[in-house]
Design a protein around this motif. Structure first.
Motif, PDB file in Angstrom:
ATOM      1  N   ASN A  37       0.832  -1.202   0.000  1.00 41.88           N
ATOM      2  CA  ASN A  37       0.000   0.000   0.000  1.00 41.88           C
ATOM      3  C   ASN A  37       0.871   1.258   0.000  1.00 41.88           C
ATOM      4  OD1 ASN A  37      -1.686   2.116   0.586  1.00 41.88           O
ATOM      5  ND2 ASN A  37      -2.772   1.079   2.269  1.00 41.88           N
ATOM      6  N   PRO A  38       0.772   2.086  -1.062  1.00 40.25           N
ATOM      7  CA  PRO A  38       1.615   3.296  -1.145  1.00 40.25           C
ATOM      8  C   PRO A  38       1.399   4.258   0.025  1.00 40.25           C
ATOM      9  CG  PRO A  38       0.170   3.096  -3.090  1.00 40.25           C
ATOM     10  CD  PRO A  38      -0.081   1.899  -2.244  1.00 40.25           C
ATOM     11  N   GLU A  39       0.206   4.271   0.603  1.00 39.97           N
ATOM     12  CA  GLU A  39      -0.029   5.157   1.756  1.00 39.97           C
ATOM     13  C   GLU A  39       0.871   4.780   2.931  1.00 39.97           C
ATOM     14  OE1 GLU A  39      -4.754   5.758   0.877  1.00 39.97           O
ATOM     15  OE2 GLU A  39      -4.169   5.296   2.943  1.00 39.97           O
ATOM     16  N   VAL A  40       1.092   3.491   3.100  1.00 41.43           N
ATOM     17  CA  VAL A  40       1.968   3.030   4.189  1.00 41.43           C
ATOM     18  C   VAL A  40       3.396   3.501   3.922  1.00 41.43           C
ATOM     19  CG1 VAL A  40       3.020   0.965   5.214  1.00 41.43           C
ATOM     20  CG2 VAL A  40       0.545   1.062   4.832  1.00 41.43           C
ATOM     21  N   ARG A  41       3.811   3.359   2.669  1.00 37.05           N
ATOM     22  CA  ARG A  41       5.185   3.761   2.330  1.00 37.05           C
ATOM     23  C   ARG A  41       5.372   5.257   2.585  1.00 37.05           C
ATOM     24  NH1 ARG A  41       4.277  -0.034  -2.330  1.00 37.05           N
ATOM     25  NH2 ARG A  41       4.218   1.679  -3.831  1.00 37.05           N
ATOM     26  N   ASP A  42       4.368   6.053   2.226  1.00 37.27           N
ATOM     27  CA  ASP A  42       4.476   7.497   2.463  1.00 37.27           C
ATOM     28  C   ASP A  42       4.501   7.815   3.953  1.00 37.27           C
ATOM     29  OD1 ASP A  42       4.452   7.842  -0.213  1.00 37.27           O
ATOM     30  OD2 ASP A  42       2.356   8.516  -0.354  1.00 37.27           O
ATOM     31  N   ALA A  43       3.660   7.117   4.701  1.00 35.12           N
ATOM     32  CA  ALA A  43       3.601   7.390   6.141  1.00 35.12           C
ATOM     33  C   ALA A  43       4.935   7.085   6.809  1.00 35.12           C
ATOM     34  CB  ALA A  43       2.479   6.565   6.778  1.00 35.12           C
ATOM     35  N   ILE A  44       5.536   5.972   6.428  1.00 31.90           N
ATOM     36  CA  ILE A  44       6.827   5.607   7.020  1.00 31.90           C
ATOM     37  C   ILE A  44       7.892   6.627   6.602  1.00 31.90           C
ATOM     38  CG2 ILE A  44       8.689   3.903   6.896  1.00 31.90           C
ATOM     39  CD1 ILE A  44       6.529   2.998   8.801  1.00 31.90           C
ATOM     40  N   ALA A  45       7.836   7.079   5.364  1.00 37.86           N
ATOM     41  CA  ALA A  45       8.809   8.084   4.904  1.00 37.86           C
ATOM     42  C   ALA A  45       8.722   9.339   5.781  1.00 37.86           C
ATOM     43  CB  ALA A  45       8.568   8.422   3.437  1.00 37.86           C
ATOM     44  N   GLN A  46       7.499   9.717   6.145  1.00 42.16           N
ATOM     45  CA  GLN A  46       7.339  10.898   7.007  1.00 42.16           C
ATOM     46  C   GLN A  46       7.989  10.678   8.373  1.00 42.16           C
ATOM     47  OE1 GLN A  46       6.423  13.813   5.850  1.00 42.16           O
ATOM     48  NE2 GLN A  46       6.142  12.699   3.921  1.00 42.16           N
ATOM     49  N   GLU A  47       7.877   9.477   8.902  1.00 43.38           N
ATOM     50  CA  GLU A  47       8.503   9.172  10.200  1.00 43.38           C
ATOM     51  C   GLU A  47      10.027   9.258  10.076  1.00 43.38           C
ATOM     52  OE1 GLU A  47       6.052   9.649  11.607  1.00 43.38           O
ATOM     53  OE2 GLU A  47       4.974   7.932  12.421  1.00 43.38           O
ATOM     54  N   ALA A  48      10.528   8.776   8.935  1.00 41.92           N
ATOM     55  CA  ALA A  48      11.982   8.808   8.716  1.00 41.92           C
ATOM     56  C   ALA A  48      12.478  10.249   8.626  1.00 41.92           C
ATOM     57  CB  ALA A  48      12.334   8.046   7.442  1.00 41.92           C
ATOM     58  N   ILE A  49      11.709  11.077   7.907  1.00 40.23           N
ATOM     59  CA  ILE A  49      12.102  12.477   7.724  1.00 40.23           C
ATOM     60  C   ILE A  49      12.170  13.204   9.073  1.00 40.23           C
ATOM     61  CG2 ILE A  49      11.243  14.700   6.815  1.00 40.23           C
ATOM     62  CD1 ILE A  49      10.301  13.067   4.315  1.00 40.23           C
TER      63      ILE A  49
END
Ligand code: TEU
Length: 547
Positions: A176-188
C-alpha cells in the motif's frame, strides 16, 4: 574516503539501551546513561553507534514493537534526552544510527487500532488482512518466526492479520503506497533532527506474496539452512511466500532517494534469512538505488570459524557483494554471545581462547567493508545462563527449554568489578541479572591491563584508522594452505598482507614473493621471522606491508 562515504569502512558499535547504563535508577538502561558513557565509546575509536529502539513501545519485544515512531519511551527518557545524546555524540565525531522497525508496528499503534475497527475504515488496508480458509483456518500455512501461525483472528474486524513475529507485532502492508508514504514521514522526522542514518530491521520481510500462496513443506531430505533451529516449526516449511519476496528490492530505490537528500546519511540493512544469507543480503546493496550496507547471520551461526568456513564466507561475500558493502557482524542482541558461541568447537586452552579472541577482532577490522561490534563483545562477555524465572525474552520463554532465547546476550554491561550491580544501576535489581563471572571482565578492570581484550580492541580499531588499505583497499584472497587464512588488501597508497592462523599450533608462510615485507603492526602481533619464513603462532596474526 570522502566524508560522505564514511560508512564504507565504518566501525559501528551497537548499544542495546536497556542494558548499557541506567542513569535514572530504575534498573533499566536509558538515553542519559548512553550520554554518560559516550567517552567510553569514543575511546574505542569507532565511527558510529547503532542504538537499538528507544521509541514508545509496550515492550512486548523490548522496543521492536513500536507504538509511536516519533516519541521516546518514557523509561528511556525524553526527546530532549535524545537530542542531547545526538549533540554530545557529534561533538565527539561519533555518528548515530537509529533503529527503524518498518516491517511491523506494535498492536497498540494508533494505525493498527484504527485498522482493526472495520473492513472499510481509512486505514483498513494499512496492515495485511485476509479471510480464513473455507473451514475457518488461517489464510495460509505461514509460520511466525517466533512460533505459531503467522495469522491471528481479530474478532472486531472478523478477519485474520499477518504477523511474521509476535502476535503483538502486526505486519504493515507495504504493498500500500499510503503506508510507504507514512513511514517516509517518520523517517524524515528523525533525519531532520540530524541522525546519521538507520539500521533497518528485517528489511527483507516488508512484502508478502499478494496471492497468499501456501509455503511448500520442507521435504525431509531437504537440508535445514545454516542457523536454523532444530525442531522449530518455522523451518518445517520453505519460507518462500511469507517474506524474502524478490519484489521487495523494488522498494529500495525510493528509500535510498529519501536518504540521499541528507548527505552522509546511511542505511544499514538487517537481512534475516537463514537460507543463503550472503547471497540474499548482497541483493540489497547492489548499486545506488539500493541500500548502503547489509549485515547477515553468516558469522553468527553455530558453524565453527574454521579455515574452510571463513575462507568460503569471505570468498562468497567478495563474489556476490561486488562493490556492495557488507557490515561484518559477529554479535547482536539476537544471537548467543560471540565469546561463547564457538567454545564447544574447542578453541583450545584458556591461552588459545585469548589468542583466538584477539585474532578474531583483528580479522573483523581487516575485512573489506564496515563492521559492527555488539556492546560487551569487546569485553569478551560470555553468554549468560539465566534461570527460567528470570527470563524476559518472549521468544525464549515460549520456546523454553528447546529454543535458546536472547536474554543471555542482553544482560547489563559490567562497568566496575566491585561496585553494586557492577556500576550499571543504583536500583536494587537490574532488569536482567548480571552474571558473577562478568565482573572479572568489567571495564574498570580491563582498562588497567595492557593486554586485556578491551585494550586490544581499542588498539586495533585505532590502528585501522591509519591503514589506507584497510579503509579503501580491495581484498584478494591468496592461496595459503590450511590453517593459515590469507588475503591482501590493496589501495593506491598501501598494500597489506594479512594472515590469520586458525589453529592452536604455529603455522608458517613463505615471504619469498615479498622480500621487502615489513611488519605493519609490530607492537600488537609479533610473529617470528626466519629469513623469508614467517612463523604465525597459534591463533596468531600477521599484518605485513608489501607495498
Ligand atoms: O530480528 C530478526 C531476526 O533475526 C530474528 O527473527 C531472529 O531469528 C531471532 O531473533 C532469533 O535469533 C529483528 C530484531 O533484531 C529482533 O530483536 C526482533 O525481535 C525482530 O527483528 C522483530 O522485530
Amino acid at each position: 574516503l570522502q566524508s560522505q562515504d564514511w560508512w564504507r569502512s565504518a566501525v559501528i558499535y551497537q548499544v542495546y539501551p536497556r542494558s548499557f547504563q541506567d542513569a535514572s535508577g530504575d534498573g533499566i538502561g536509558d538515553l542519559k546513561g548512553i550520554t554518560q558513557r559516550l567517552d567510553y565509546i569514543a575511546a574505542l575509536g569507532v565511527d558510529a553507534i547503532w542504538v537499538s529502539p528507544f521509541f514508545k513501545s509496550p515492550m512486548k519485544d523490548f522496543g521492536y514493537d513500536i507504538s509511536d515512531y516519533r516519541a521516546v519511551e518514557p523509561m528511556f527518557g525524553t526527546l530532549a534526552d535524545f537530542q542531547e545524546l545526538l549533540a554530545a555524540a557529534h561533538q565527539r565525531q561519533l555518528k548515530i544510527l537509529i533503529d527503524q522497525v518498518w516491517n511491523h508496528t506494535s498492536d497498540q499503534h494508533a494505525w493498527f487500532v484504527e485498522s482493526c475497527q472495520s473492513q472499510n475504515n481509512p486505514k483498513a488496508d494499512w496492515y495485511v488482512w485476509a479471510d480464513g480458509k473455507s473451514d475457518g483456518s488461517p489464510p495460509t500455512n505461514w509460520q511466525s518466526a517466533f512460533g505459531g501461525s503467522a495469522w491471528t483472528w481479530e474478532p472486531l474486524r472478523q478477519q485474520y492479520y499477518l504477523h511474521n513475529f509476535l502476535v503483538e507485532q502486526p505486519d504493515l502492508n507495504w504493498h500500500n503506497p499510503e503506508v510507504r508514504d507514512a513511514i517516509a514521514q517518520e523517517a524524515i522526522f528523525w533525519l531532520d533532527m540530524g541522525v546519521d542514518g538507520f539500521r533497518l530491521d528485517v528489511i527483507n520481510f516488508l512484502l508478502h506474496d499478494r496471492q497468499l500462496r501456501d509455503n511448500p513443506l520442507r521435504p525431509e531430505d531437504h537440508p535445514l539452512p545454516a542457523g536454523a533451529r532444530e525442531g522449530d516449526p518455522f523451518f518445517f516449511q520453505i519460507n518462500q511466500y511469507n517474506f524474502g519476496r524478490p519484489e521487495t528490492l523494488e522498494l529500495l530505490g525510493s528509500i535510498r532517494q529519501l536518504i540521499d537528500r541528507y548527505p552522509g546519511a546511511t542505511l544499514l540493512a538487517e537481512i534475516s534469512s537463514e537460507e543463503d544469507s550472503i547471497l540474499t543480503s548482497s541483493h540489497y546493496v547492489q548499486g545506488d538505488d539500493r541500500l548502503h550496507m547489509a549485515y547477515n547471520s553468516s558469522l553468527m551461526t553455530d558453524e565453527p570459524p574454521t579455515y574452510e568456513n571463513l575462507r568460503r564466507t569471505i570468498e562468497r561475500v567478495e563474489q556476490h557483494f561486488g562493490e556492495g558493502v557488507i557490515c561484518w557482524t559477529a554479535g547482536t542482541h539476537d544471537f548467543p554471545r560471540l565469546k561463547s558461541r564457538w567454545q564447544k568447537h574447542q578453541l583450545g586452552n584458556e591461552f588459545g581462547q585469548e589468542a583466538f579472541d584477539h585474532m578474531f577482532a583483528a580479522l573483523l577490522i581487516a575485512l573489506r567493508g564496515s563492521c559492527c561490534i555488539y556492546q560487551g563483545d569487546e569485553l569478551g562477555l560470555t553468554e549468560a545462563q539465566i534461570p527460567f524465572e528470570k527470563l524476559q525474552d518472549p521468544f525464549g520463554i515460549a520456546g523454553y527449554p528447546n529454543v535458546l532465547g536472547r536474554d543471555g546476550c542482553r544482560t547489563p554491561m559490567p562497568w566496575q568489578q566491585t561496585a553494586e550491580n557492577a556500576g550499571f544501576t543504583t536500583a536494587s535489581e537490574p532488569w536482567l541479572p548480571i552474571p558473577k563471572e562478568h565482573r572479572a571482565h568489567a571495564v574498570d578492570q580491563q582498562e588497567q591491563i595492557h593486554d586485556s581484550l578491551l585494550n586490544k580492541y581499542r588498539r586495533l580499531i585505532h590502528w585501522r584508522r591509519r591503514q589506507p588499505a584497510l579503509l579503501r583497499g580491495k581484498l584478494t584472497l591468496i592461496d595459503t594452505a590450511e590453517p593459515l587464512l590469507g588475503f591482501i588488501r590493496e589501495s593506491k597508497e598501501q598494500t597489506l598482507l594479512c594472515l590469520f592462523n586458525l589453529s592452536l599450533t604455529p603455522a608458517y608462510y613463505d615471504l619469498a614473493a615479498y622480500p621487502d615485507c615489513v611488519s605493519a603492526s609490530d607492537s600488537e602481533f609479533s610473529p617470528r621471522r626466519y629469513g623469508n619464513k614467517i612463523e604465525v603462532p597459534g591463533y596468531g596474526v600477521f599484518f605485513g606491508c608489501i607495498g
